[in-house]
Design a protein around this motif. Structure first.
Motif, PDB file in Angstrom:
ATOM      1  N   ALA A  40     -15.587  12.237 -12.005  1.00  0.00           N
ATOM      2  CA  ALA A  40     -14.796  11.925 -13.195  1.00  0.00           C
ATOM      3  C   ALA A  40     -14.593  10.428 -13.362  1.00  0.00           C
ATOM      4  O   ALA A  40     -14.487   9.932 -14.498  1.00  0.00           O
ATOM      5  CB  ALA A  40     -13.443  12.630 -13.129  1.00  0.00           C
ATOM      6  N   HIS A  41     -14.530   9.700 -12.237  1.00  0.00           N
ATOM      7  CA  HIS A  41     -14.258   8.261 -12.269  1.00  0.00           C
ATOM      8  C   HIS A  41     -15.234   7.547 -11.329  1.00  0.00           C
ATOM      9  O   HIS A  41     -14.906   7.251 -10.183  1.00  0.00           O
ATOM     10  CB  HIS A  41     -12.815   7.981 -11.855  1.00  0.00           C
ATOM     11  N   PRO A  42     -16.435   7.254 -11.807  1.00  0.00           N
ATOM     12  CA  PRO A  42     -17.437   6.616 -10.935  1.00  0.00           C
ATOM     13  C   PRO A  42     -17.071   5.200 -10.529  1.00  0.00           C
ATOM     14  O   PRO A  42     -17.589   4.701  -9.527  1.00  0.00           O
ATOM     15  CB  PRO A  42     -18.716   6.651 -11.780  1.00  0.00           C
ATOM     16  N   GLN A  43     -16.190   4.542 -11.286  1.00  0.00           N
ATOM     17  CA  GLN A  43     -15.671   3.251 -10.844  1.00  0.00           C
ATOM     18  C   GLN A  43     -14.625   3.528  -9.769  1.00  0.00           C
ATOM     19  O   GLN A  43     -13.587   4.129 -10.020  1.00  0.00           O
ATOM     20  CB  GLN A  43     -15.041   2.497 -12.016  1.00  0.00           C
ATOM     21  N   VAL A  44     -14.885   3.068  -8.552  1.00  0.00           N
ATOM     22  CA  VAL A  44     -14.047   3.448  -7.417  1.00  0.00           C
ATOM     23  C   VAL A  44     -12.612   2.953  -7.581  1.00  0.00           C
ATOM     24  O   VAL A  44     -11.658   3.635  -7.188  1.00  0.00           O
ATOM     25  CB  VAL A  44     -14.678   2.961  -6.092  1.00  0.00           C
ATOM     26  N   SER A  66      -4.466  -0.729  10.293  1.00  0.00           N
ATOM     27  CA  SER A  66      -5.407  -1.721  10.810  1.00  0.00           C
ATOM     28  C   SER A  66      -4.711  -2.664  11.780  1.00  0.00           C
ATOM     29  O   SER A  66      -5.228  -2.961  12.863  1.00  0.00           O
ATOM     30  CB  SER A  66      -6.004  -2.526   9.644  1.00  0.00           C
ATOM     31  N   ASN A  67      -3.536  -3.137  11.397  1.00  0.00           N
ATOM     32  CA  ASN A  67      -2.806  -4.095  12.222  1.00  0.00           C
ATOM     33  C   ASN A  67      -2.473  -3.522  13.590  1.00  0.00           C
ATOM     34  O   ASN A  67      -2.524  -4.221  14.609  1.00  0.00           O
ATOM     35  CB  ASN A  67      -1.533  -4.531  11.490  1.00  0.00           C
ATOM     36  N   LEU A  68      -2.114  -2.229  13.633  1.00  0.00           N
ATOM     37  CA  LEU A  68      -1.696  -1.600  14.888  1.00  0.00           C
ATOM     38  C   LEU A  68      -2.847  -0.944  15.649  1.00  0.00           C
ATOM     39  O   LEU A  68      -2.639  -0.416  16.739  1.00  0.00           O
ATOM     40  CB  LEU A  68      -0.606  -0.563  14.604  1.00  0.00           C
ATOM     41  N   GLY A  69      -4.040  -0.965  15.070  1.00  0.00           N
ATOM     42  CA  GLY A  69      -5.169  -0.356  15.751  1.00  0.00           C
ATOM     43  C   GLY A  69      -5.086   1.158  15.810  1.00  0.00           C
ATOM     44  O   GLY A  69      -5.528   1.784  16.789  1.00  0.00           O
ATOM     45  N   ASP A  70      -4.519   1.772  14.772  1.00  0.00           N
ATOM     46  CA  ASP A  70      -4.316   3.225  14.782  1.00  0.00           C
ATOM     47  C   ASP A  70      -5.616   4.015  14.728  1.00  0.00           C
ATOM     48  O   ASP A  70      -5.774   5.033  15.389  1.00  0.00           O
ATOM     49  CB  ASP A  70      -3.450   3.653  13.589  1.00  0.00           C
ATOM     50  N   GLY A  71      -6.538   3.577  13.887  1.00  0.00           N
ATOM     51  CA  GLY A  71      -7.736   4.350  13.607  1.00  0.00           C
ATOM     52  C   GLY A  71      -7.918   4.456  12.108  1.00  0.00           C
ATOM     53  O   GLY A  71      -7.151   3.895  11.321  1.00  0.00           O
ATOM     54  N   VAL A  72      -8.932   5.212  11.679  1.00  0.00           N
ATOM     55  CA  VAL A  72      -9.287   5.325  10.265  1.00  0.00           C
ATOM     56  C   VAL A  72      -9.199   6.779   9.831  1.00  0.00           C
ATOM     57  O   VAL A  72      -9.851   7.657  10.410  1.00  0.00           O
ATOM     58  CB  VAL A  72     -10.699   4.783   9.991  1.00  0.00           C
ATOM     59  N   PHE A  73      -8.384   7.045   8.828  1.00  0.00           N
ATOM     60  CA  PHE A  73      -8.256   8.372   8.241  1.00  0.00           C
ATOM     61  C   PHE A  73      -9.547   8.712   7.494  1.00  0.00           C
ATOM     62  O   PHE A  73     -10.096   7.876   6.770  1.00  0.00           O
ATOM     63  CB  PHE A  73      -7.072   8.372   7.273  1.00  0.00           C
ATOM     64  N   ASP A  74     -10.021   9.950   7.638  1.00  0.00           N
ATOM     65  CA  ASP A  74     -11.249  10.376   6.955  1.00  0.00           C
ATOM     66  C   ASP A  74     -10.892  10.808   5.531  1.00  0.00           C
ATOM     67  O   ASP A  74     -10.790  11.991   5.219  1.00  0.00           O
ATOM     68  CB  ASP A  74     -11.922  11.518   7.720  1.00  0.00           C
ATOM     69  N   ALA A  75     -10.694   9.806   4.664  1.00  0.00           N
ATOM     70  CA  ALA A  75     -10.268  10.095   3.290  1.00  0.00           C
ATOM     71  C   ALA A  75     -11.346  10.816   2.503  1.00  0.00           C
ATOM     72  O   ALA A  75     -11.038  11.670   1.663  1.00  0.00           O
ATOM     73  CB  ALA A  75      -9.884   8.797   2.591  1.00  0.00           C
ATOM     74  N   ARG A 119     -21.715   3.547   3.900  1.00  0.00           N
ATOM     75  CA  ARG A 119     -22.070   3.707   2.483  1.00  0.00           C
ATOM     76  C   ARG A 119     -21.060   2.937   1.645  1.00  0.00           C
ATOM     77  O   ARG A 119     -20.020   2.526   2.157  1.00  0.00           O
ATOM     78  CB  ARG A 119     -22.049   5.191   2.066  1.00  0.00           C
ATOM     79  N   ARG A 120     -21.349   2.770   0.366  1.00  0.00           N
ATOM     80  CA  ARG A 120     -20.460   2.049  -0.543  1.00  0.00           C
ATOM     81  C   ARG A 120     -19.849   3.006  -1.574  1.00  0.00           C
ATOM     82  O   ARG A 120     -20.370   4.084  -1.824  1.00  0.00           O
ATOM     83  CB  ARG A 120     -21.215   0.932  -1.269  1.00  0.00           C
ATOM     84  N   ASN A 121     -18.724   2.564  -2.166  1.00  0.00           N
ATOM     85  CA  ASN A 121     -18.056   3.304  -3.241  1.00  0.00           C
ATOM     86  C   ASN A 121     -17.795   4.754  -2.841  1.00  0.00           C
ATOM     87  O   ASN A 121     -18.035   5.698  -3.598  1.00  0.00           O
ATOM     88  CB  ASN A 121     -18.877   3.229  -4.531  1.00  0.00           C
ATOM     89  N   VAL A 122     -17.263   4.912  -1.654  1.00  0.00           N
ATOM     90  CA  VAL A 122     -17.091   6.234  -1.054  1.00  0.00           C
ATOM     91  C   VAL A 122     -16.071   7.070  -1.822  1.00  0.00           C
ATOM     92  O   VAL A 122     -16.251   8.278  -2.009  1.00  0.00           O
ATOM     93  CB  VAL A 122     -16.670   6.100   0.422  1.00  0.00           C
ATOM     94  N   LEU A 123     -14.989   6.447  -2.279  1.00  0.00           N
ATOM     95  CA  LEU A 123     -13.898   7.210  -2.886  1.00  0.00           C
ATOM     96  C   LEU A 123     -13.974   7.264  -4.407  1.00  0.00           C
ATOM     97  O   LEU A 123     -13.008   7.665  -5.071  1.00  0.00           O
ATOM     98  CB  LEU A 123     -12.550   6.641  -2.434  1.00  0.00           C
ATOM     99  N   ALA A 124     -15.122   6.897  -4.979  1.00  0.00           N
ATOM    100  CA  ALA A 124     -15.366   7.168  -6.385  1.00  0.00           C
ATOM    101  C   ALA A 124     -15.504   8.675  -6.575  1.00  0.00           C
ATOM    102  O   ALA A 124     -15.665   9.434  -5.610  1.00  0.00           O
ATOM    103  CB  ALA A 124     -16.630   6.446  -6.855  1.00  0.00           C
TER     104      ALA A 124
END
Length: 461
Positions: free
Chosen positions: A359-363, A303-312, A351-356
């Motif tokens: 098995a683990h609905p709490q993100v 974020s600091n360097l303005g690299d971009g966002v990884f599609d996790a 959207r929200r809670n994308v990486l939940a």
């Protein structure tokens, strides 16, 4: 393993996050080496065993660190070019690197590693490339700078994987190194000798070909052959596809994108960590996931360097493994790295809670466990959570306004709603308590040395 097993250390946790999820009334025991010999849930607290009534988490590995950059975190936030970017930031970074002394490096790293412990990290992978004197001459002891980092980690009490960096060129196709890069340069034999020295001194060590632009193909081949010939399990870390310009330059040089080229020209597997890997196409993303390599994500630095966002989200859906690092240390906070990673996904996916997960609905649960597993793999060490055979690394969260919350809700509050309060109360590494009530015993002394070292860098850069 029975709770009656002889142990040299023990802890009883009211709530603990195990690899399979939350458990109550958990007894942990470990041996002289700091290895867990017992992790059992549903037990009464044994008499005389230390008890923690809050939330106990597995310690989080920090899989990517350039320790010296902690000294100028926050000091490059001014426009130095008409179009400020990673590349203009790098020019400023080189100025600080030129002024770095062995004493300053040790002081900076000691302060940083204490900060990491206080923030919930229990291990670090040090991607170290400032090897030599400012004019490029080798120190009297070629391992001088590396050994200063080892000393800093031992003083702080954090787990360490050293990753000496091979750096030979300034661009794809073996472009000659710049004057500002003289401190970084090594031959393959020179780097392998350094790695051997560290291994002989008992350090967990791998190697880091800096990037495809800095390491020609034949040097990469020879480095990997020498590294894995001596230690077949040694980790390999590399910067790759962090910036779009890097992708464009790699295409011009080879006709392939960087991750595509790497996967087709090196035996990338679970020993590897591809740091950043921000700019992937769908083919690269799926192939990287299949390889078993870890994507080393550094959300605050990216974020600091303005690299971009990884599609996790897509990478996880493909079965990929990931962990987190603090890289340039603009932020030293394990919870904030996870928060930024999830928020980046939310902003791009809307959207929200994308990486939940199912098995683990709490993100927060899902992310903490994934970061522990991926970080352990990238570290090449047995630090993969609260289970028998792994190192006794764990973090106790402070209880602030969490009365009536479940253990999972407490972790979610720590990651997503800390309101500026430090949430980490106690930290153990290999069964040794390194942070107690939020404080490290060496913090005051380390801070004084750090302030002096930073003043020297600012004066002489």
């Amino acid at each position: 393993m029975s709770a009656a097993t002889t142990a040299t250390g023990s802890l009883f946790a009211r709530h603990a996050l195990l690899p399979q999820g939350w458990a109550d009334d958990v007894l942990l025991q470990w041996d002289d080496a700091g290895t867990l010999t017992c992790v059992e849930a549903g037990l009464p607290a044994p008499a005389g065993t230390e008890r923690v009534d809050g939330v106990l988490l597995p310690g989080l590995p920090n899989l990517h660190s350039h320790a010296f950059q902690r000294a100028f975190a926050g000091l490059t936030e001014h426009r130095s070019a008409e179009q400020d970017s990673f590349w203009s930031w790098r020019a400023l970074m080189y100025g600080f690197a030129q002024a770095l002394t062995p004493d300053a490096l040790q002081a900076i790293a000691t302060q940083l590693y204490i900060e990491m412990l206080q923030a919930g990290y229990t291990a670090v992978c040090e991607f170290h490339y400032v090897h030599h004197q400012p004019d490029g001459r080798v120190h009297a002891d070629a391992a001088e700078m590396s050994l200063r980092l080892v000393a800093a980690a031992r003083e702080a009490g954090i787990g360490l994987t050293m990753l000496p960096v091979l750096y030979q060129a300034s661009g794809f196709g073996g472009k000659p190194a710049q004057a500002e890069q003289r401190r970084f340069l090594n031959s393959v034999d020179g780097l392998l000798s350094l790695i051997g020295r560290l291994r002989h001194d008992g350090v967990r060590v791998g190697a880091a070909p800096h990037s495809l632009r800095a390491v020609p193909p034949e040097a990469l081949r020879d480095l990997l052959g020498g590294l894995h010939g001596a230690d077949a399990s040694a980790p390999v870390h590399i910067h790759v596809a962090e910036q779009q310009r890097e992708v464009d330059d790699c295409l011009a040089w080879s006709g392939q994108r960087p991750v595509q080229w790497l996967l087709e020209n090196a035996a990338v597997d679970a020993r590897w960590c591809l740091v950043h890997a921000t700019h992937l196409d769908a083919y690269e993303r799926r192939a990287l996931a299949r390889s078993g390599a870890v994507a080393g994500l550094c959300p605050s630095t990216e974020s600091n360097l303005g690299d971009g966002v990884f599609d996790a989200e897509a990478f996880v859906a493909d079965g990929g493994h990931w962990g987190i690092g603090s890289d340039s240390h603009a932020c030293v906070d394990a919870a904030e790295e996870l928060r930024l990673l999830e928020y980046g996904q939310r902003l791009t996916k809307q959207r929200r809670n994308v990486l939940a997960s199912a098995a683990h609905p709490q993100v927060a649960d899902a992310m903490w466990l994934s970061a522990v597993a991926g970080g352990a793999r990238a570290s090449g060490r047995s630090i993969a959570g609260l289970r028998v055979g792994q190192q006794a690394d764990f973090v106790h969260l402070a209880a602030f306004d969490d009365a009536g919350l479940s253990a999972s809700q407490r972790l979610a509050s720590h990651v997503f709603a800390t309101h500026g309060a430090r949430g980490v109360r106690d930290v153990w590494v290999a069964g040794q308590c390194r942070v107690h009530d939020g404080q490290h015993a060496g913090a005051g002394r380390a801070a004084e040395a750090f302030i002096s070292a930073r003043a020297h860098l600012l004066e002489h850069r």
